[in-house]
Design a protein around this motif. Structure first.
Motif, PDB file in Angstrom:
ATOM      1  N   TYR A 119       3.866   6.778   0.197  1.00 12.62           N
ATOM      2  CA  TYR A 119       4.123   5.232  -0.088  1.00 12.62           C
ATOM      3  C   TYR A 119       3.128   4.645  -0.767  1.00 12.62           C
ATOM      4  O   TYR A 119       3.042   4.061  -1.990  1.00 12.62           O
ATOM      5  CB  TYR A 119       4.628   4.479   1.060  1.00 12.62           C
ATOM      6  N   VAL A 164       2.720   3.432  -4.911  1.00  8.60           N
ATOM      7  CA  VAL A 164       2.434   1.971  -5.160  1.00  8.60           C
ATOM      8  C   VAL A 164       1.152   1.865  -5.953  1.00  8.60           C
ATOM      9  O   VAL A 164       1.212   1.183  -6.907  1.00  8.60           O
ATOM     10  CB  VAL A 164       2.312   1.079  -3.913  1.00  8.60           C
ATOM     11  N   ARG A 180       1.046  -4.890   1.529  1.00  5.70           N
ATOM     12  CA  ARG A 180       1.876  -3.592   1.483  1.00  5.70           C
ATOM     13  C   ARG A 180       0.910  -2.352   1.898  1.00  5.70           C
ATOM     14  O   ARG A 180       1.426  -1.448   2.708  1.00  5.70           O
ATOM     15  CB  ARG A 180       2.650  -3.301   0.224  1.00  5.70           C
ATOM     16  N   PRO A 210       3.925   7.117   5.053  1.00  5.24           N
ATOM     17  CA  PRO A 210       3.055   5.755   4.374  1.00  5.24           C
ATOM     18  C   PRO A 210       2.157   6.481   3.418  1.00  5.24           C
ATOM     19  O   PRO A 210       1.953   5.822   2.297  1.00  5.24           O
ATOM     20  CB  PRO A 210       2.254   5.451   5.759  1.00  5.24           C
ATOM     21  N   ALA A 263      -0.131   0.215   5.563  1.00  6.26           N
ATOM     22  CA  ALA A 263       0.400   1.563   5.438  1.00  6.26           C
ATOM     23  C   ALA A 263      -0.575   2.451   5.664  1.00  6.26           C
ATOM     24  O   ALA A 263      -0.509   3.688   6.084  1.00  6.26           O
ATOM     25  CB  ALA A 263       1.114   1.735   4.161  1.00  6.26           C
TER      26      ALA A 263
END
Length: 273
Positions: free
Chosen positions: A165, A169, A128, A162, A132
């Motif tokens: 994001y 995370v 992930r 991104p 990104a």
């Protein structure tokens, strides 16, 4: 946004900060190479990645430093202490993006490696976060290189997606992982989230300066100083914190290793007396 002229003070400020970054990255890497045996093998992957990150950053800052010296030369006709852009030369901001394209994914790998999570969780995070990170840098580059504020704004907005994001995370995963980490490093790992936010937050601010019509030599110098400080925090300081976490986790995992290491430190202190 690159100015046509710099005063002596502005030139010296950029010169000294670029030099500071080179020294910080280079000697952090040297320290980590020397200190590698002071942690258990299971945590050495994270430190190896940290050494590579600092080495890449040191190399690119050498290139940035050389580019800066070639781009601005003293103009005797303009008076003492005035630096102007040299004919046929320009400051290459692209070196930073090449550096970030390589180092940002590695910084994320460094963090995931030191957390020592289950392999399935690690794989999920890498799949992930690494794409990104690359996408964030790739999307930011056209905007940085463009003189058109609309183009800069569009690519800035795209690269922010991104970016946010990744932060989401990291914050959620770090928070979840704290309970499984040794008590000796929980506070450090918790604070590491805010170091990431602080250091990474400089880049979008600097990116926005031309869009906000904050230009001129002072703004450009401030941007170079901001980038330099952010890179020291995000790479050198970050690497030293990762090393500290690796050392504390090594002590927690293997009490005999901790006893041997503490005995070495006590002996070194006694020898210096």
């Amino acid at each position: 946004m690159i100015p046509d002229t710099l005063t002596q003070g502005q030139y010296d400020t950029v010169y000294n900060f670029l030099s500071l970054v080179i020294a910080s990255q280079l000697f952090t890497a040297v320290f980590l190479v020397i200190a590698m045996p002071r942690i258990l093998p299971r945590y050495r992957q994270a430190i190896t990645v940290a050494i590579v990150v600092c080495g890449i950053a040191a190399y690119h800052y050498f290139r940035i430093f050389d580019s800066f010296k070639e781009a601005f030369v003293s103009d005797a006709a303009g008076g003492a202490g005035v630096y102007t852009q040299a004919v046929g030369a320009s400051f290459n901001e692209g070196y930073r993006y090449v550096d970030w394209l390589l180092t940002v994914p590695l910084l994320l790998l460094e963090l995931i490696a030191i957390l020592a999570l289950a392999r399935k969780v690690q794989t999920s995070l890498l799949l992930r976060l690494l794409p990104a990170a690359a996408l964030m840098i790739i999307l930011g580059y056209p905007g940085e290189m463009s003189d058109d504020n609309m183009v800069r704004g569009i690519f800035g907005l795209l690269s922010t997606i991104p970016f946010l994001y990744i932060l989401f995370v990291l914050f959620t995963q770090l928070t979840k992982s704290l309970a499984s980490q040794p008590a000796s490093v929980r506070r450090t790992l918790s604070q590491l989230r805010f170091l990431i936010l602080l250091s990474w937050g400089v880049y979008p601010i600097a990116f926005l300066l031309p869009i906000l019509n904050i230009e001129g030599s002072d703004a450009w110098v401030a941007m170079q100083v901001g980038y330099s400080v952010a890179d020291i925090l995000a790479k050198a300081v970050y690497a030293l914190i990762i090393f500290y976490v690796a050392r504390m986790k090594s002590y927690d995992d293997d009490p005999e290793f901790a006893l041997r290491e503490n005995s070495k430190e006590d002996a070194a202190v006694y020898a210096r007396r």
